[in-house]
Design a protein around this motif. Structure first.
Motif, PDB file in Angstrom:
ATOM      1  N   GLN A 295       0.965  -1.408   0.127  1.00 52.39           N
ATOM      2  CA  GLN A 295       0.073   0.053  -0.147  1.00 52.39           C
ATOM      3  C   GLN A 295       1.153   1.164   0.133  1.00 52.39           C
ATOM      4  O   GLN A 295       0.757   2.347  -0.813  1.00 52.39           O
ATOM      5  N   VAL A 296       1.981   1.350   0.639  1.00 49.99           N
ATOM      6  CA  VAL A 296       2.905   2.218   0.727  1.00 49.99           C
ATOM      7  C   VAL A 296       3.549   2.560  -0.471  1.00 49.99           C
ATOM      8  O   VAL A 296       3.815   3.699  -0.943  1.00 49.99           O
ATOM      9  N   ASN A 297       3.676   1.435  -1.145  1.00 49.69           N
ATOM     10  CA  ASN A 297       4.583   1.491  -2.586  1.00 49.69           C
ATOM     11  C   ASN A 297       3.667   2.340  -3.680  1.00 49.69           C
ATOM     12  O   ASN A 297       3.944   2.928  -4.387  1.00 49.69           O
ATOM     13  N   GLU A 298       2.247   1.950  -3.645  1.00 48.68           N
ATOM     14  CA  GLU A 298       1.227   2.478  -4.263  1.00 48.68           C
ATOM     15  C   GLU A 298       1.095   3.925  -4.053  1.00 48.68           C
ATOM     16  O   GLU A 298       1.115   4.781  -4.985  1.00 48.68           O
ATOM     17  N   LEU A 299       1.205   4.444  -2.862  1.00 49.18           N
ATOM     18  CA  LEU A 299       1.156   5.858  -2.549  1.00 49.18           C
ATOM     19  C   LEU A 299       2.316   6.544  -2.657  1.00 49.18           C
ATOM     20  O   LEU A 299       2.384   7.686  -3.170  1.00 49.18           O
ATOM     21  N   LEU A 300       3.704   5.952  -2.902  1.00 47.53           N
ATOM     22  CA  LEU A 300       4.761   6.435  -3.277  1.00 47.53           C
ATOM     23  C   LEU A 300       4.650   6.617  -4.658  1.00 47.53           C
ATOM     24  O   LEU A 300       5.200   7.763  -5.201  1.00 47.53           O
ATOM     25  N   SER A 301       4.084   5.738  -5.470  1.00 49.26           N
ATOM     26  CA  SER A 301       3.912   5.931  -6.944  1.00 49.26           C
ATOM     27  C   SER A 301       2.969   7.004  -7.285  1.00 49.26           C
ATOM     28  O   SER A 301       3.042   7.975  -8.335  1.00 49.26           O
ATOM     29  N   GLN A 302       2.237   7.003  -6.348  1.00 49.47           N
ATOM     30  CA  GLN A 302       0.971   8.107  -6.448  1.00 49.47           C
ATOM     31  C   GLN A 302       1.583   9.467  -6.366  1.00 49.47           C
ATOM     32  O   GLN A 302       1.344  10.663  -6.921  1.00 49.47           O
ATOM     33  N   LEU A 303       2.499   9.498  -5.365  1.00 54.25           N
ATOM     34  CA  LEU A 303       3.007  10.866  -4.828  1.00 54.25           C
ATOM     35  C   LEU A 303       4.164  11.540  -6.092  1.00 54.25           C
ATOM     36  O   LEU A 303       4.027  12.696  -6.121  1.00 54.25           O
ATOM     37  N   VAL A 304       4.592  10.448  -6.662  1.00 53.12           N
ATOM     38  CA  VAL A 304       5.652  10.860  -7.844  1.00 53.12           C
ATOM     39  C   VAL A 304       4.828  11.476  -9.064  1.00 53.12           C
ATOM     40  O   VAL A 304       5.196  12.537  -9.511  1.00 53.12           O
ATOM     41  N   ASP A 305       3.668  10.857  -9.348  1.00 51.58           N
ATOM     42  CA  ASP A 305       2.777  11.355 -10.188  1.00 51.58           C
ATOM     43  C   ASP A 305       2.254  12.966  -9.961  1.00 51.58           C
ATOM     44  O   ASP A 305       2.089  13.740 -10.752  1.00 51.58           O
ATOM     45  N   PHE A 306       1.998  13.050  -8.506  1.00 49.54           N
ATOM     46  CA  PHE A 306       1.741  14.461  -8.255  1.00 49.54           C
ATOM     47  C   PHE A 306       2.679  15.233  -8.347  1.00 49.54           C
ATOM     48  O   PHE A 306       2.493  16.628  -8.850  1.00 49.54           O
ATOM     49  N   ALA A 307       3.950  14.790  -8.187  1.00 53.16           N
ATOM     50  CA  ALA A 307       5.089  15.827  -8.041  1.00 53.16           C
ATOM     51  C   ALA A 307       5.622  16.191  -9.388  1.00 53.16           C
ATOM     52  O   ALA A 307       6.038  17.305  -9.621  1.00 53.16           O
ATOM     53  N   ASN A 308       5.017  15.017 -10.407  1.00 51.28           N
ATOM     54  CA  ASN A 308       5.290  15.821 -12.149  1.00 51.28           C
ATOM     55  C   ASN A 308       4.026  16.221 -12.587  1.00 51.28           C
ATOM     56  O   ASN A 308       3.881  16.052 -13.833  1.00 51.28           O
ATOM     57  N   THR A 309       3.103  16.807 -11.821  1.00 56.18           N
ATOM     58  CA  THR A 309       2.262  17.183 -12.488  1.00 56.18           C
ATOM     59  C   THR A 309       2.397  18.355 -13.532  1.00 56.18           C
ATOM     60  O   THR A 309       3.173  19.229 -13.279  1.00 56.18           O
ATOM     61  N   ASN A 310       1.705  18.185 -14.647  1.00 54.92           N
ATOM     62  CA  ASN A 310       1.858  18.942 -15.786  1.00 54.92           C
ATOM     63  C   ASN A 310       0.299  19.801 -16.244  1.00 54.92           C
ATOM     64  O   ASN A 310      -0.655  18.913 -16.403  1.00 54.92           O
ATOM     65  N   VAL A 311       0.388  21.214 -16.392  1.00 50.25           N
ATOM     66  CA  VAL A 311      -0.673  21.813 -16.767  1.00 50.25           C
ATOM     67  C   VAL A 311      -0.407  22.597 -17.854  1.00 50.25           C
ATOM     68  O   VAL A 311       0.413  23.662 -17.957  1.00 50.25           O
ATOM     69  N   ASN A 312      -1.124  22.369 -19.035  1.00 50.78           N
ATOM     70  CA  ASN A 312      -0.811  23.126 -20.168  1.00 50.78           C
ATOM     71  C   ASN A 312       0.612  23.228 -20.730  1.00 50.78           C
ATOM     72  O   ASN A 312       1.040  24.086 -21.200  1.00 50.78           O
ATOM     73  N   GLY A 313       1.182  21.630 -20.551  1.00 45.29           N
ATOM     74  CA  GLY A 313       2.633  21.811 -21.012  1.00 45.29           C
ATOM     75  C   GLY A 313       3.657  22.285 -20.035  1.00 45.29           C
ATOM     76  O   GLY A 313       4.773  22.278 -20.356  1.00 45.29           O
ATOM     77  N   GLN A 314       3.242  22.739 -18.769  1.00 49.32           N
ATOM     78  CA  GLN A 314       4.098  23.277 -17.729  1.00 49.32           C
ATOM     79  C   GLN A 314       3.980  22.542 -16.603  1.00 49.32           C
ATOM     80  O   GLN A 314       3.079  22.203 -16.147  1.00 49.32           O
TER      81      GLN A 314
END
Length: 294
Positions: free
Chosen positions: A113-132
């Motif tokens: 479960q922690v591993n899934e949260l870690l992957s989720q956290l990385v996705d949030f860290a790389n949030t891209n809005v309108n190419g930025q």
């Protein structure tokens, strides 16, 4: 043709040309609703209109900047709130694991479960809005984080630590972006949320959660940090909205000034057009008679 007749003829041509020009200008004024269309109409007024147009253009750009800033803040707030929820879920897992009733399978499940949260956290860290990318500092075209859980520290940051800003006036800029380290912690110092979750995952699978109390304390610190950032975002958004309202008020004032300078009084313009038309028709009639006589 006698001299007197030639003189009368030339004068009639001049009067016809002048009244036609005035009539045409009156027609144009009614059609456009503008009394100042060229510098010759009113040199001083025309210059003032150009200055106001320039000011309004600058204010329009500031409005666009403020809208961009608010978009950044809104998306950052939404994402950081999701990060806060992820940290909270991690703590809930830790609390459940320290109650003394878990077996090895339970610890493995918690680690997954922690591993899934870690992957989720990385996705949030790389949030891209309108190419930025939101969390790359001013390197908005650079993906900020890469994760390799097999190494310590597991995360690598590729952005910079300069906050993304927008111009809100002459010599004035507003910070609307948050470099990754301000949200996720200092990787070089080992005080980042990625390393902490990898440590938690390892602790669950190798020591049966022996260090979870310490880990939870550190999770609390990260939770408090992102909560403070969210509050800070709210304050920044309020200031930007206030700035936008002030600019809107100025735009209304300058638009009124421009209107007063260049817009024609349509009632007066219509009356003037009728007079110019009558004058033109009269000169045209007189000129026609002179031409037919000669």
């Amino acid at each position: 043709m006698r001299v007197a007749t030639i003189s009368s003829y030339n004068n009639s041509k001049y009067q016809l040309g002048r009244t036609f020009t005035e009539y045409g200008e009156a027609v144009d004024t009614v059609n456009t609703g503008k009394k100042i269309k060229t510098p010759s109409d009113d040199p001083v007024g025309f210059s003032q209109v150009l200055d106001i147009d320039s000011t309004l253009s600058q204010m329009g750009q500031l409005h666009e900047n403020i809208d961009t800033g608010l978009t950044w803040l809104t998306n950052s707030e939404t994402t950081i709130d999701s990060i806060r929820q992820t940290i909270l879920e991690s703590k809930i897992i830790a609390i459940a694991a320290v109650n003394g009733s878990y077996n090895s399978d339970d610890f493995d499940t918690a680690a997954d479960q922690v591993n899934e949260l870690l992957s989720q956290l990385v996705d949030f860290a790389n949030t891209n809005v309108n190419g930025q990318y939101l969390f790359s500092g001013t390197k908005t075209d650079t993906k900020p984080y890469e994760l390799d859980a097999a190494v310590i520290p597991p995360a690598t940051y590729f952005g910079n630590e300069t906050s993304f800003t927008v111009s809100t006036g002459t010599g004035s800029r507003a910070e609307v972006g948050y470099p990754g380290p301000e949200i996720f912690g200092d990787i070089a110092a080992g005080d980042d949320i990625f390393s902490l979750l990898v440590e938690m995952q390892t602790d669950l699978t190798t020591t049966g959660g022996a260090n979870l109390d310490t880990i939870m304390t550190e999770l609390d610190a990260h939770y408090e940090n992102v909560t403070n950032v969210i509050s800070n975002i709210g304050a920044k958004a309020t200031r930007l909205e206030t700035k936008g309202s002030v600019i809107s008020d100025f735009e209304v004032t300058f638009a009124e000034q421009k209107s007063n300078l260049e817009d024609a009084d349509l009632a007066e313009a219509a009356t003037d057009l009728a007079l110019r038309q009558t004058a033109y028709e009269a000169v045209l009639s007189a000129t026609s008679k002179i031409i037919s006589m000669n």
